[in-house]
Scaffold this active site. Structure first.
Site, PDB file in Angstrom:
ATOM      1  N   LYS A  13      40.683  30.525  33.904  1.00 55.21           N
ATOM      2  CA  LYS A  13      40.981  31.931  34.220  1.00 55.21           C
ATOM      3  C   LYS A  13      42.278  32.399  33.546  1.00 55.21           C
ATOM      4  O   LYS A  13      42.328  33.477  32.979  1.00 55.21           O
ATOM      5  CB  LYS A  13      41.117  32.137  35.742  1.00 55.21           C
ATOM      6  CG  LYS A  13      39.878  31.821  36.537  1.00 55.21           C
ATOM      7  CD  LYS A  13      40.054  32.166  38.011  1.00 55.21           C
ATOM      8  CE  LYS A  13      41.137  31.405  38.721  1.00 55.21           C
ATOM      9  NZ  LYS A  13      40.897  29.938  38.851  1.00 55.21           N
ATOM     10  N   ARG A  88      41.108  35.419  46.679  1.00 55.05           N
ATOM     11  CA  ARG A  88      40.567  34.068  46.854  1.00 55.05           C
ATOM     12  C   ARG A  88      39.831  33.943  48.181  1.00 55.05           C
ATOM     13  O   ARG A  88      39.286  32.881  48.483  1.00 55.05           O
ATOM     14  CB  ARG A  88      41.720  33.075  46.841  1.00 55.05           C
ATOM     15  CG  ARG A  88      41.809  32.265  45.530  1.00 55.05           C
ATOM     16  CD  ARG A  88      43.009  31.380  45.672  1.00 55.05           C
ATOM     17  NE  ARG A  88      43.040  30.249  44.808  1.00 55.05           N
ATOM     18  CZ  ARG A  88      43.771  30.193  43.696  1.00 55.05           C
ATOM     19  NH1 ARG A  88      44.418  31.251  43.278  1.00 55.05           N
ATOM     20  NH2 ARG A  88      43.803  29.078  43.015  1.00 55.05           N
ATOM     21  N   ARG A 123      45.916  19.378  31.985  1.00 56.67           N
ATOM     22  CA  ARG A 123      46.620  20.669  32.013  1.00 56.67           C
ATOM     23  C   ARG A 123      48.133  20.476  32.119  1.00 56.67           C
ATOM     24  O   ARG A 123      48.617  19.598  32.824  1.00 56.67           O
ATOM     25  CB  ARG A 123      46.127  21.492  33.213  1.00 56.67           C
ATOM     26  CG  ARG A 123      46.870  22.807  33.354  1.00 56.67           C
ATOM     27  CD  ARG A 123      46.068  23.829  34.046  1.00 56.67           C
ATOM     28  NE  ARG A 123      46.071  23.661  35.495  1.00 56.67           N
ATOM     29  CZ  ARG A 123      45.504  24.533  36.320  1.00 56.67           C
ATOM     30  NH1 ARG A 123      44.891  25.593  35.842  1.00 56.67           N
ATOM     31  NH2 ARG A 123      45.521  24.328  37.601  1.00 56.67           N
ATOM     32  N   ARG A 156      51.366  20.000  36.804  1.00 58.48           N
ATOM     33  CA  ARG A 156      51.525  20.644  38.102  1.00 58.48           C
ATOM     34  C   ARG A 156      51.266  19.621  39.211  1.00 58.48           C
ATOM     35  O   ARG A 156      50.336  18.840  39.119  1.00 58.48           O
ATOM     36  CB  ARG A 156      50.517  21.786  38.237  1.00 58.48           C
ATOM     37  CG  ARG A 156      51.068  23.105  37.810  1.00 58.48           C
ATOM     38  CD  ARG A 156      50.004  24.143  37.736  1.00 58.48           C
ATOM     39  NE  ARG A 156      49.227  24.308  38.960  1.00 58.48           N
ATOM     40  CZ  ARG A 156      48.351  25.301  39.127  1.00 58.48           C
ATOM     41  NH1 ARG A 156      48.153  26.180  38.173  1.00 58.48           N
ATOM     42  NH2 ARG A 156      47.668  25.398  40.236  1.00 58.48           N
ATOM     43  N   ARG A 167      41.284  21.124  46.433  1.00 57.03           N
ATOM     44  CA  ARG A 167      41.265  22.513  45.932  1.00 57.03           C
ATOM     45  C   ARG A 167      39.840  22.959  45.629  1.00 57.03           C
ATOM     46  O   ARG A 167      39.482  24.118  45.852  1.00 57.03           O
ATOM     47  CB  ARG A 167      42.157  22.624  44.682  1.00 57.03           C
ATOM     48  CG  ARG A 167      43.628  22.499  45.029  1.00 57.03           C
ATOM     49  CD  ARG A 167      44.472  22.268  43.810  1.00 57.03           C
ATOM     50  NE  ARG A 167      44.535  23.448  42.952  1.00 57.03           N
ATOM     51  CZ  ARG A 167      44.835  23.407  41.665  1.00 57.03           C
ATOM     52  NH1 ARG A 167      45.055  22.262  41.063  1.00 57.03           N
ATOM     53  NH2 ARG A 167      44.894  24.515  40.971  1.00 57.03           N
TER      54      ARG A 167
HETATM   55  P1  AMP Z   1      46.589  28.857  40.939  1.00 57.09           P
HETATM   56  O1  AMP Z   1      47.716  28.756  39.975  1.00 57.09           O
HETATM   57  O2  AMP Z   1      45.875  30.170  40.875  1.00 57.09           O
HETATM   58  O3  AMP Z   1      45.632  27.678  40.861  1.00 57.09           O
HETATM   59  O4  AMP Z   1      47.251  28.794  42.404  1.00 57.09           O
HETATM   60  C1  AMP Z   1      47.993  27.667  42.830  1.00 57.09           C
HETATM   61  C2  AMP Z   1      48.092  27.654  44.357  1.00 57.09           C
HETATM   62  O5  AMP Z   1      48.767  28.853  44.786  1.00 57.09           O
HETATM   63  C3  AMP Z   1      46.767  27.652  45.082  1.00 57.09           C
HETATM   64  O6  AMP Z   1      46.196  26.341  45.214  1.00 57.09           O
HETATM   65  C4  AMP Z   1      47.174  28.250  46.417  1.00 57.09           C
HETATM   66  O7  AMP Z   1      47.873  27.311  47.214  1.00 57.09           O
HETATM   67  C5  AMP Z   1      48.180  29.324  45.994  1.00 57.09           C
HETATM   68  N1  AMP Z   1      47.528  30.625  45.724  1.00 57.09           N
HETATM   69  C6  AMP Z   1      47.464  31.286  44.528  1.00 57.09           C
HETATM   70  N2  AMP Z   1      46.796  32.447  44.652  1.00 57.09           N
HETATM   71  C7  AMP Z   1      46.412  32.510  45.961  1.00 57.09           C
HETATM   72  C8  AMP Z   1      45.673  33.450  46.723  1.00 57.09           C
HETATM   73  N3  AMP Z   1      45.167  34.575  46.174  1.00 57.09           N
HETATM   74  N4  AMP Z   1      45.472  33.182  48.041  1.00 57.09           N
HETATM   75  C9  AMP Z   1      45.979  32.078  48.620  1.00 57.09           C
HETATM   76  N5  AMP Z   1      46.665  31.140  47.971  1.00 57.09           N
HETATM   77  C10 AMP Z   1      46.899  31.347  46.638  1.00 57.09           C
END
Ligand code: AMP
Length: 210
Positions: A13, A88, A123, A156, A167
């Protein structure tokens, strides 16, 4: 044009958000990046989010909705934006509706679960600006150094194999229902994530024009 990119963690994404940002001149907004920055800076919101993020859980809706609302109120979002990692959950999608935001298109990038783990293990993310790389598919020009800002690129914490499985579980339980939510509104297009990033980008841009 207000766009949403939907897809499992590691589906690509962030990479495609960047491609659309360059093609359309609208900002890509990653709630994950905003939250990682907040954690790094030790803000109250970052302190609240940290343990959820490290365990692969979702940060509570009210926290993320507040962050998103503030971000899209900024000037650069006047002509539209691309959301990467938001919504999400169904309540987050409903919150966008309540804010009076019209979503024009939702593009789902589909990658089977078994490929996700392989992708996430390679990654790397920039500690400075949050840019995302992959050791095989999208390497930095100089190993370990961000092309954009020169800071260090790191693994990460939540890309560790055990957390990735959590996840993915969270994705299927909480986020995948958004496919039906947006499909019912006639807004959803699914792009199959390809081996080559450039092929996925071509399909994504085609989906935008369709
Ligand atoms: P990402 O970088 O999008 O994979 O997000 C990393 C982490 O941030 C996720 O595993 C969640 O813990 C948190 N996070 C990011 N966006 C959201 C969202 N829209 N709702 C809830 N948690 C989020």
């Amino acid at each position: 044009m207000n766009l949403i990119l939907l897809g499992a963690p590691g589906a690509g994404k962030g990479t495609q958000a960047e491609v659309i940002c360059n093609a359309k001149g609208i900002p890509a907004i990653s709630t994950g990046n905003i939250l990682r920055e907040a954690v790094k800076n030790g803000t109250p919101c970052g302190l609240e989010a940290k343990s959820y993020m490290e365990s692969g859980a979702l940060v509570p809706d009210e926290v993320v909705i507040g962050i998103l609302k503030d971000r899209i109120a900024q000037d650069d979002c006047k002509n539209g934006f691309i959301l990467d990692g938001f919504p999400r959950t169904v309540p987050q999608a409903e919150a966008l509706d309540k804010m009076g935001i019209t979503i024009d298109k939702v593009i789902e990038i589909y990658v089977p679960d078994k490929k996700i783990a392989q992708r996430l293990s390679g990654r790397r993310v920039c500690e400075g600006c949050g840019n995302s790389y992959h050791v095989d598919f999208k390497p930095t020009k100089v190993e370990g150094v961000c092309d954009a800002c020169g800071a260090k690129v790191v693994i990460r914490k939540d890309d560790e194999p055990a957390t990735v499985l959590d996840r993915l579980k969270v994705y299927h339980e909480k986020t995948a229902p958004l496919r039906d939510f947006y499909s019912a509104q006639g807004k959803l297009t699914t792009v199959i994530g390809q081996e080559e990033v450039s092929d996925t980008s071509r399909l994504t841009l085609e989906a935008l024009e369709a």
